[in-house]
Write an enzyme that holds these catalytic residues in place. Sequence first.
Site, mmCIF file in Angstrom:
data_model
loop_
_atom_site.group_PDB
_atom_site.id
_atom_site.type_symbol
_atom_site.label_atom_id
_atom_site.label_comp_id
_atom_site.label_asym_id
_atom_site.label_seq_id
_atom_site.Cartn_x
_atom_site.Cartn_y
_atom_site.Cartn_z
ATOM 1 N N ASP A 33 0.577 -1.099 -0.028
ATOM 2 C CA ASP A 33 0.096 -0.069 0.006
ATOM 3 C C ASP A 33 1.018 1.436 0.161
ATOM 4 O OD1 ASP A 33 -2.274 1.602 0.230
ATOM 5 O OD2 ASP A 33 -2.637 1.845 2.005
ATOM 6 N N SER B 283 -6.914 5.748 -0.031
ATOM 7 C CA SER B 283 -7.163 4.716 -0.940
ATOM 8 C C SER B 283 -8.191 4.051 -0.705
ATOM 9 C CB SER B 283 -6.288 2.880 -0.723
ATOM 10 O OG SER B 283 -5.296 3.759 0.902
ATOM 11 N N GLN C 16 -5.935 -1.386 -7.151
ATOM 12 C CA GLN C 16 -6.302 0.173 -5.834
ATOM 13 C C GLN C 16 -6.805 0.852 -6.258
ATOM 14 O OE1 GLN C 16 -3.651 2.925 -3.185
ATOM 15 N NE2 GLN C 16 -3.714 1.126 -2.111
HETATM 16 C C1 LIG Z 1 -2.108 5.330 0.211
HETATM 17 C C2 LIG Z 1 -2.248 4.937 1.490
HETATM 18 C C3 LIG Z 1 -3.153 4.527 2.272
HETATM 19 O O1 LIG Z 1 -2.294 4.640 3.296
HETATM 20 S S1 LIG Z 1 -3.885 5.685 2.468
HETATM 21 C C4 LIG Z 1 -5.124 5.201 4.316
HETATM 22 C C5 LIG Z 1 -6.155 4.315 4.344
HETATM 23 N N1 LIG Z 1 -7.640 4.746 3.809
HETATM 24 C C6 LIG Z 1 -8.158 5.805 3.888
HETATM 25 O O2 LIG Z 1 -7.674 6.390 5.051
HETATM 26 C C7 LIG Z 1 -8.829 6.079 3.957
HETATM 27 C C8 LIG Z 1 -10.279 6.121 5.357
HETATM 28 N N2 LIG Z 1 -11.726 6.133 4.284
HETATM 29 C C9 LIG Z 1 -11.715 7.814 4.585
HETATM 30 O O3 LIG Z 1 -11.538 8.682 5.063
HETATM 31 C C10 LIG Z 1 -13.678 8.510 3.416
HETATM 32 O O4 LIG Z 1 -13.648 6.985 3.705
HETATM 33 C C11 LIG Z 1 -13.017 9.515 2.676
HETATM 34 C C12 LIG Z 1 -12.575 8.526 1.518
HETATM 35 C C13 LIG Z 1 -12.596 10.260 3.281
HETATM 36 C C14 LIG Z 1 -14.623 9.486 2.766
HETATM 37 O O5 LIG Z 1 -14.489 11.016 1.315
HETATM 38 P P1 LIG Z 1 -15.638 11.348 1.985
HETATM 39 O O6 LIG Z 1 -16.883 10.941 1.589
HETATM 40 O O7 LIG Z 1 -16.066 12.250 1.233
HETATM 41 O O8 LIG Z 1 -15.554 11.813 3.609
HETATM 42 P P2 LIG Z 1 -15.793 13.084 4.633
HETATM 43 O O9 LIG Z 1 -17.420 13.698 3.663
HETATM 44 O O10 LIG Z 1 -15.598 12.813 5.695
HETATM 45 O O11 LIG Z 1 -14.552 14.087 3.777
HETATM 46 C C15 LIG Z 1 -13.425 13.523 3.936
HETATM 47 C C16 LIG Z 1 -12.579 15.484 3.767
HETATM 48 O O12 LIG Z 1 -12.653 15.944 2.351
HETATM 49 C C17 LIG Z 1 -13.722 16.741 2.017
HETATM 50 N N3 LIG Z 1 -14.044 16.476 0.752
HETATM 51 C C18 LIG Z 1 -15.640 15.864 0.972
HETATM 52 N N4 LIG Z 1 -15.904 16.040 -0.130
HETATM 53 C C19 LIG Z 1 -15.065 16.870 -0.623
HETATM 54 C C20 LIG Z 1 -15.527 17.128 -2.418
HETATM 55 N N5 LIG Z 1 -15.990 17.180 -3.342
HETATM 56 N N6 LIG Z 1 -13.951 18.161 -2.689
HETATM 57 C C21 LIG Z 1 -13.345 18.804 -1.056
HETATM 58 N N7 LIG Z 1 -12.811 17.902 -0.813
HETATM 59 C C22 LIG Z 1 -14.109 17.446 -0.460
HETATM 60 C C23 LIG Z 1 -14.482 17.156 3.504
HETATM 61 O O13 LIG Z 1 -14.127 18.326 3.619
HETATM 62 C C24 LIG Z 1 -12.948 16.768 5.111
HETATM 63 O O14 LIG Z 1 -12.684 17.343 4.826
HETATM 64 P P3 LIG Z 1 -11.088 16.918 6.310
HETATM 65 O O15 LIG Z 1 -11.213 16.081 6.315
HETATM 66 O O16 LIG Z 1 -12.421 18.167 6.732
HETATM 67 O O17 LIG Z 1 -10.572 18.674 5.760
#
Ligand SMILES: CCC(=O)SCCNC(=O)CCNC(=O)[C@H](O)C(C)(C)COP(=O)(O)OP(=O)(O)OC[C@H]1O[C@@H](n2cnc3c(N)ncnc32)[C@H](O)[C@@H]1OP(=O)(O)O
Length: 343
Positions: free
Chosen positions: A257, A278, A328
């Site tokens: 990852d 991710s 991914q």
């Molecule tokens: C690369 C390898 C890695 O290790 S990644 C780590 C593992 N993956 C993760 O931690 C992801 C876990 N999943 C998540 O955090 C959520 O499912 C995510 C992907 C964020 C889902 O997104 P969403 O439904 O947008 O979540 P949310 O409403 O809580 O918002 C999170 C932040 O994003 C922003 N956001 C939302 N929509 C938009 C948009 N259309 N345009 C711009 N920004 C957007 C929200 O404001 C929020 O921002 P903030 O966190 O308050 O700064």
Amino acid sequence: MAGGEVSDSCSTSGLTSNSGHVGLTDPQKSPEDENLKSPASQDTQDLKSVLVTSVLNLEKLDVDLYRGTHHWVPRTQRLFGGQIIGQALVAAAKSVSDNFYVHSLHCYFVRAGDPKVPVLYQVDRTRDGRSFTVRSVKAIQHGQPILICQASFQKLQSSPLEHQFTMPSVPPPEDLLTTEELIHFHLSKPDLAENAKKGLNKLLANEVPIEIKPINPASFYRFAPSEPRRLFWGRARGHIGEGNTKLHCCVAAYVSDFALLGTAMLPYPKYRAEFSASLDHAMWFHNTFRSDEWMLYECESSWAGSSRGLVQARIWRRDGVLAASCSQEGVLRVKPVPEASKL
Ligand SMILES: CCC(=O)SCCNC(=O)CCNC(=O)[C@H](O)C(C)(C)COP(=O)(O)OP(=O)(O)OC[C@H]1O[C@@H](n2cnc3c(N)ncnc32)[C@H](O)[C@@H]1OP(=O)(O)O
């Protein structure tokens, strides 16, 4: 990993325009490059990998319930996805007999992981079959799932159907520099801008339990648009030894990852990800391997759109055997790199 300026967890952004363009000249390793080695990369391969002694060493709380702690946390201050997948797979494997081997896993990251508290892993013994066994794992924090994972295990079953692609021809890892050595190379430049120096030193302070050797550092660090494809050698830092096959798959799940999602950013050096994470991660294990030995990651992004990027990877043993495949998808919210920081 999410947020910040990097496109994936590889934390390579210190070499990109964010910290100032450092003018990478794509150094190749030569005997006199030995002094570019950081002390860490010289000796840690003899030490037991922290991935085995700590990260993947879960505490049993009850039947099918485990607790995992964190080692390295990305500067986004969200948990590293590979850690959660690796730990979930450890938890799943604990209730599976030794003669069943993990062949695939499918995960969704549904919430960001909180580095301030441990993660609980709750295992559901979905099915025990004659050839296949399936486990579902929920990773939980604050009473809510942060990851849902399904892992499937199979008994060894031989078949006359056997094929694989051919491994790409690339320089061996011994001829290439690690990301830390590349950073030392740039830090040794007398004309390096202060902000670039700061960014690079921050990267060096990261205690990532993974070693990476990019095949083509210039494209790895996104200085010019390139096709969304990159290759690098990767392995767990430290010694693991023969160990058991399942443990090596858990370590590979952690490592896999680390640098995948950035592949989708390669055609767009004029943009940086202000939020990347991710969303889901799938792996298929094909052959046995040692995760503490160099494996070639051949990553390509077949598609990006709608603020998401999709990346596939083939993970090769250095003897040309295809060890695993990985896919991914991640969310990539980007903004243009400010003109001034390109100086
Ligand atoms: C690369 C390898 C890695 O290790 S990644 C780590 C593992 N993956 C993760 O931690 C992801 C876990 N999943 C998540 O955090 C959520 O499912 C995510 C992907 C964020 C889902 O997104 P969403 O439904 O947008 O979540 P949310 O409403 O809580 O918002 C999170 C932040 O994003 C922003 N956001 C939302 N929509 C938009 C948009 N259309 N345009 C711009 N920004 C957007 C929200 O404001 C929020 O921002 P903030 O966190 O308050 O700064």
